[in-house]
Design a protein around this motif. Sequence first.
Motif, PDB file in Angstrom:
ATOM      1  N   SER A   1       0.835  -1.207   0.000  1.00 36.70           N
ATOM      2  CA  SER A   1       0.000   0.000   0.000  1.00 36.70           C
ATOM      3  C   SER A   1       0.867   1.254   0.000  1.00 36.70           C
ATOM      4  O   SER A   1       2.054   1.216   0.344  1.00 36.70           O
ATOM      5  N   GLU A   2       0.248   2.356  -0.379  1.00 44.44           N
ATOM      6  CA  GLU A   2       0.969   3.640  -0.355  1.00 44.44           C
ATOM      7  C   GLU A   2       1.405   3.997   1.053  1.00 44.44           C
ATOM      8  O   GLU A   2       2.475   4.564   1.259  1.00 44.44           O
ATOM      9  N   THR A   3       0.574   3.659   2.025  1.00 50.59           N
ATOM     10  CA  THR A   3       0.901   3.955   3.425  1.00 50.59           C
ATOM     11  C   THR A   3       2.139   3.174   3.859  1.00 50.59           C
ATOM     12  O   THR A   3       3.051   3.736   4.477  1.00 50.59           O
ATOM     13  N   ALA A   4       2.185   1.892   3.521  1.00 50.66           N
ATOM     14  CA  ALA A   4       3.340   1.076   3.890  1.00 50.66           C
ATOM     15  C   ALA A   4       4.599   1.569   3.195  1.00 50.66           C
ATOM     16  O   ALA A   4       5.678   1.623   3.795  1.00 50.66           O
ATOM     17  N   GLU A   5       4.469   1.950   1.935  1.00 54.25           N
ATOM     18  CA  GLU A   5       5.624   2.477   1.206  1.00 54.25           C
ATOM     19  C   GLU A   5       6.099   3.791   1.830  1.00 54.25           C
ATOM     20  O   GLU A   5       7.297   4.040   1.942  1.00 54.25           O
ATOM     21  N   LYS A   6       5.169   4.615   2.263  1.00 51.90           N
ATOM     22  CA  LYS A   6       5.520   5.881   2.915  1.00 51.90           C
ATOM     23  C   LYS A   6       6.327   5.619   4.186  1.00 51.90           C
ATOM     24  O   LYS A   6       7.341   6.269   4.430  1.00 51.90           O
ATOM     25  N   TYR A   7       5.892   4.630   4.995  1.00 53.36           N
ATOM     26  CA  TYR A   7       6.621   4.298   6.218  1.00 53.36           C
ATOM     27  C   TYR A   7       8.002   3.732   5.905  1.00 53.36           C
ATOM     28  O   TYR A   7       8.980   4.038   6.594  1.00 53.36           O
ATOM     29  N   LEU A   8       8.092   2.918   4.856  1.00 52.61           N
ATOM     30  CA  LEU A   8       9.394   2.391   4.451  1.00 52.61           C
ATOM     31  C   LEU A   8      10.345   3.526   4.073  1.00 52.61           C
ATOM     32  O   LEU A   8      11.508   3.526   4.471  1.00 52.61           O
ATOM     33  N   LYS A   9       9.841   4.481   3.314  1.00 46.35           N
ATOM     34  CA  LYS A   9      10.686   5.601   2.891  1.00 46.35           C
ATOM     35  C   LYS A   9      11.074   6.484   4.076  1.00 46.35           C
ATOM     36  O   LYS A   9      12.199   6.985   4.126  1.00 46.35           O
ATOM     37  N   GLN A  10      10.180   6.651   5.041  1.00 50.22           N
ATOM     38  CA  GLN A  10      10.530   7.420   6.239  1.00 50.22           C
ATOM     39  C   GLN A  10      11.589   6.683   7.054  1.00 50.22           C
ATOM     40  O   GLN A  10      12.517   7.305   7.585  1.00 50.22           O
ATOM     41  N   PHE A  11      11.469   5.374   7.146  1.00 50.09           N
ATOM     42  CA  PHE A  11      12.475   4.577   7.852  1.00 50.09           C
ATOM     43  C   PHE A  11      13.810   4.660   7.122  1.00 50.09           C
ATOM     44  O   PHE A  11      14.870   4.778   7.748  1.00 50.09           O
ATOM     45  N   ALA A  12      13.779   4.623   5.780  1.00 51.48           N
ATOM     46  CA  ALA A  12      15.010   4.767   4.996  1.00 51.48           C
ATOM     47  C   ALA A  12      15.645   6.133   5.235  1.00 51.48           C
ATOM     48  O   ALA A  12      16.870   6.248   5.330  1.00 51.48           O
ATOM     49  N   LEU A  13      14.826   7.173   5.347  1.00 54.40           N
ATOM     50  CA  LEU A  13      15.356   8.505   5.643  1.00 54.40           C
ATOM     51  C   LEU A  13      16.061   8.510   7.003  1.00 54.40           C
ATOM     52  O   LEU A  13      17.165   9.041   7.139  1.00 54.40           O
ATOM     53  N   LEU A  14      15.455   7.892   7.999  1.00 56.56           N
ATOM     54  CA  LEU A  14      16.075   7.786   9.323  1.00 56.56           C
ATOM     55  C   LEU A  14      17.405   7.027   9.235  1.00 56.56           C
ATOM     56  O   LEU A  14      18.413   7.453   9.806  1.00 56.56           O
ATOM     57  N   LEU A  15      17.404   5.916   8.499  1.00 54.10           N
ATOM     58  CA  LEU A  15      18.645   5.158   8.324  1.00 54.10           C
ATOM     59  C   LEU A  15      19.702   5.993   7.609  1.00 54.10           C
ATOM     60  O   LEU A  15      20.889   5.930   7.957  1.00 54.10           O
ATOM     61  N   GLY A  16      19.288   6.778   6.623  1.00 55.78           N
ATOM     62  CA  GLY A  16      20.231   7.640   5.908  1.00 55.78           C
ATOM     63  C   GLY A  16      20.855   8.677   6.822  1.00 55.78           C
ATOM     64  O   GLY A  16      22.054   8.939   6.752  1.00 55.78           O
ATOM     65  N   MET A  17      20.043   9.264   7.690  1.00 57.64           N
ATOM     66  CA  MET A  17      20.577  10.252   8.642  1.00 57.64           C
ATOM     67  C   MET A  17      21.518   9.582   9.640  1.00 57.64           C
ATOM     68  O   MET A  17      22.577  10.132   9.961  1.00 57.64           O
ATOM     69  N   LEU A  18      21.142   8.402  10.128  1.00 59.20           N
ATOM     70  CA  LEU A  18      22.027   7.678  11.054  1.00 59.20           C
ATOM     71  C   LEU A  18      23.335   7.300  10.373  1.00 59.20           C
ATOM     72  O   LEU A  18      24.408   7.362  10.986  1.00 59.20           O
ATOM     73  N   SER A  19      23.256   6.915   9.110  1.00 57.52           N
ATOM     74  CA  SER A  19      24.465   6.569   8.362  1.00 57.52           C
ATOM     75  C   SER A  19      25.377   7.786   8.214  1.00 57.52           C
ATOM     76  O   SER A  19      26.594   7.675   8.347  1.00 57.52           O
ATOM     77  N   ALA A  20      24.784   8.946   7.943  1.00 56.90           N
ATOM     78  CA  ALA A  20      25.587  10.172   7.839  1.00 56.90           C
ATOM     79  C   ALA A  20      26.262  10.487   9.173  1.00 56.90           C
ATOM     80  O   ALA A  20      27.435  10.858   9.208  1.00 56.90           O
ATOM     81  N   LEU A  21      25.536  10.320  10.262  1.00 57.30           N
ATOM     82  CA  LEU A  21      26.140  10.530  11.582  1.00 57.30           C
ATOM     83  C   LEU A  21      27.268   9.528  11.835  1.00 57.30           C
ATOM     84  O   LEU A  21      28.297   9.879  12.416  1.00 57.30           O
ATOM     85  N   ALA A  22      27.068   8.300  11.403  1.00 59.00           N
ATOM     86  CA  ALA A  22      28.110   7.285  11.576  1.00 59.00           C
ATOM     87  C   ALA A  22      29.369   7.658  10.802  1.00 59.00           C
ATOM     88  O   ALA A  22      30.484   7.436  11.274  1.00 59.00           O
ATOM     89  N   VAL A  23      29.209   8.259   9.641  1.00 58.51           N
ATOM     90  CA  VAL A  23      30.370   8.716   8.869  1.00 58.51           C
ATOM     91  C   VAL A  23      31.044   9.886   9.581  1.00 58.51           C
ATOM     92  O   VAL A  23      32.259   9.916   9.753  1.00 58.51           O
TER      93      VAL A  23
END
Length: 77
Positions: free
Chosen positions: A3-25
């Motif tokens: 669903s669009e809702t599930a995809e939206k949550y996946l993309k928000q989780f990916a954004l969080l992971l991206g920010m955490l990855s940047a902090l890790a760098v």
Amino acid sequence: MISETAEKYLKQFALLLGMLSALAVIFDWYPYTMLISLPFCLIWIYCAWLHTEPQLKWINIIFALLYAYGIVRYYWF
């Protein structure tokens, strides 16, 4: 398909992971940079497959393979 809702949550989780990855760098938290970035890439590979975005899909496949190689190399050697 999801669903669009599930995809939206996946993309928000990916954004969080991206920010955490940047902090890790920034803070040099090796190997967490790879451990956080791999699921980020996998989410975007999946989302690209949903919408047939070939460039996004293949770029993330390449990065996912590099991260997977780095993780295996880190724990193997």
